[in-house]
Design a protein around this motif. Structure first.
Motif, PDB file in Angstrom:
ATOM      1  N   THR A  95       0.927  -0.569  -0.261  1.00 16.66           N
ATOM      2  CA  THR A  95       0.232   0.270   0.102  1.00 16.66           C
ATOM      3  C   THR A  95       0.797   1.361  -0.215  1.00 16.66           C
ATOM      4  OG1 THR A  95      -1.723  -0.755   1.226  1.00 16.66           O
ATOM      5  CG2 THR A  95      -1.472   0.831   1.023  1.00 16.66           C
ATOM      6  N   THR A 129       2.071   1.379  -3.482  1.00 21.29           N
ATOM      7  CA  THR A 129       1.853   2.220  -4.614  1.00 21.29           C
ATOM      8  C   THR A 129       0.951   3.819  -4.578  1.00 21.29           C
ATOM      9  OG1 THR A 129      -0.515   0.863  -3.607  1.00 21.29           O
ATOM     10  CG2 THR A 129       0.138  -0.098  -5.004  1.00 21.29           C
ATOM     11  N   TRP A 134      -1.583  -1.401  -8.813  1.00 25.68           N
ATOM     12  CA  TRP A 134      -1.886  -2.352  -7.822  1.00 25.68           C
ATOM     13  C   TRP A 134      -1.529  -4.068  -8.920  1.00 25.68           C
ATOM     14  CZ3 TRP A 134      -1.427  -3.975  -3.274  1.00 25.68           C
ATOM     15  CH2 TRP A 134      -1.522  -2.632  -1.794  1.00 25.68           C
ATOM     16  N   VAL A 157      -8.661  -2.478  -8.017  1.00 27.22           N
ATOM     17  CA  VAL A 157      -8.173  -2.446  -6.651  1.00 27.22           C
ATOM     18  C   VAL A 157      -8.444  -3.677  -5.962  1.00 27.22           C
ATOM     19  CG1 VAL A 157      -7.974  -0.912  -4.595  1.00 27.22           C
ATOM     20  CG2 VAL A 157      -8.384   0.204  -6.323  1.00 27.22           C
ATOM     21  N   ARG A 188      -5.807  -5.640  -5.643  1.00 26.35           N
ATOM     22  CA  ARG A 188      -4.956  -5.986  -3.371  1.00 26.35           C
ATOM     23  C   ARG A 188      -4.969  -7.417  -3.448  1.00 26.35           C
ATOM     24  NH1 ARG A 188      -5.609  -4.793   1.143  1.00 26.35           N
ATOM     25  NH2 ARG A 188      -4.410  -3.279   2.559  1.00 26.35           N
ATOM     26  N   ALA A 194      -2.099 -10.016  -5.082  1.00 22.64           N
ATOM     27  CA  ALA A 194      -1.168  -9.065  -4.332  1.00 22.64           C
ATOM     28  C   ALA A 194      -0.633  -9.491  -2.960  1.00 22.64           C
ATOM     29  CB  ALA A 194      -0.734  -7.444  -4.612  1.00 22.64           C
TER      30      ALA A 194
END
Length: 287
Positions: free
Chosen positions: A125, A128, A180, A271, A275, A278
């Motif tokens: 986070t 990004t 992401w 997202v 996310r 990831a």
């Protein structure tokens, strides 16, 4: 995964602060990456040069041969073009995110971060968010360049400052969503070089099979259908509407009829999906 790494992870205390802890950890990582960017200014410089080159090349080399609606006026094409260039710029930040995370992986920083009592998603986070700041800086510079070459908002229909800011907000949201995807790519490859290639090669069909640089109504029917449902086309269509620029061609596809809502939906879905993937990959990855 090495025994030493497993031992560090098992001995490291786990964060207990919930959402507040996650936000603080993410901001710390974001600050670390922003400081790194400030010490390597060429990272930002090269990120600005590429879209500026696209603006100049498309405006002065191709502008006179492009037909927008019934017009071949280069000034009309300038206003048509810029929404596509803005959108391309924010999506191409994916490659930088992928390369940065792959570099951290190769240097062993990911293993070090995972041995600390940090929120699991904070490293990604923070990365990004830092990339989003860099993208915002690039957009500001690019907007100034666009104004210098003759781009104007409200050239096709009236607009206002609120709508213009909303357009740039949608662009930043899409850019954040695509970072992401870059994060997942960076965690999935072995070297920064592979991450750079993997982060950018798939973007060419995404950006060019769209309404960004040519009027999609001039495409063959099946290709236009693909372009109309392309998330990239939705953000370009939305920006043209919000900026009051020409090139908003009619279409029966839902994303083209409701581009602002389609852009929000696409970005949020990207997202949420990437996310999740990831962070899951981050938990199992090792340098």
């Amino acid at each position: 995964m090495s025994t030493a790494t497993e031992a560090r992870q098992s001995l490291a205390p786990r964060p207990t602060g919930g959402v507040g802890q996650s936000v603080r950890d993410s901001l710390v990582i974001a600050r670390r990456n922003l400081i790194r960017m400030s010490r390597i200014p060429e990272m930002v410089l090269f990120g600005v040069i590429q879209p500026v080159m696209f603006v100049v090349l498309f405006t002065y080399v191709f502008g006179g041969s492009m037909k927008i609606g019934n017009s071949t006026d280069p000034d009309v094409y300038k206003d048509f073009l810029m929404a596509g260039i803005f959108a391309q710029t924010v999506t191409f930040a994916t490659a930088g995110s992928a390369a940065g995370i792959a570099d951290d992986m190769q240097k062993g920083l990911v293993d070090r971060f995972r041995s600390l009592p940090m929120a699991r998603g904070a490293v990604l986070t923070g990365r990004t968010v830092a990339d989003l700041v860099q993208t915002a800086i690039t957009l500001v510079v690019l907007a100034v360049v666009a104004l210098l070459v003759g781009w104007r908002t409200g050239s096709a229909e009236p607009t206002n400052a609120g709508r213009i800011l909303a357009g740039f907000g949608l662009l930043l949201l899409l850019g954040y969503a695509f970072t992401w995807i870059g994060a997942l790519i960076g965690l999935s490859v072995r070297t920064p070089e592979a991450a750079t290639s993997g982060g950018i090669i798939w973007l060419f069909p995404v950006t060019f099979i769209s309404n960004a640089f040519v009027d999609s109504s001039q495409m063959t029917p099946w290709l236009r259908h693909v372009a109309d449902w392309n998330p990239f086309s939705a953000i370009v269509q939305a920006c043209r509407q919000l900026f009051g620029n020409p090139g908003v061609s009619p279409s029966n596809a839902w994303p083209m009829q409701h581009p602002v809502w389609a852009s929000l939906l696409y970005s949020i879905l990207i997202v949420l999906i990437f996310r999740t993937l990831a962070v899951r990959k981050y938990r199992s990855a090792h340098g």
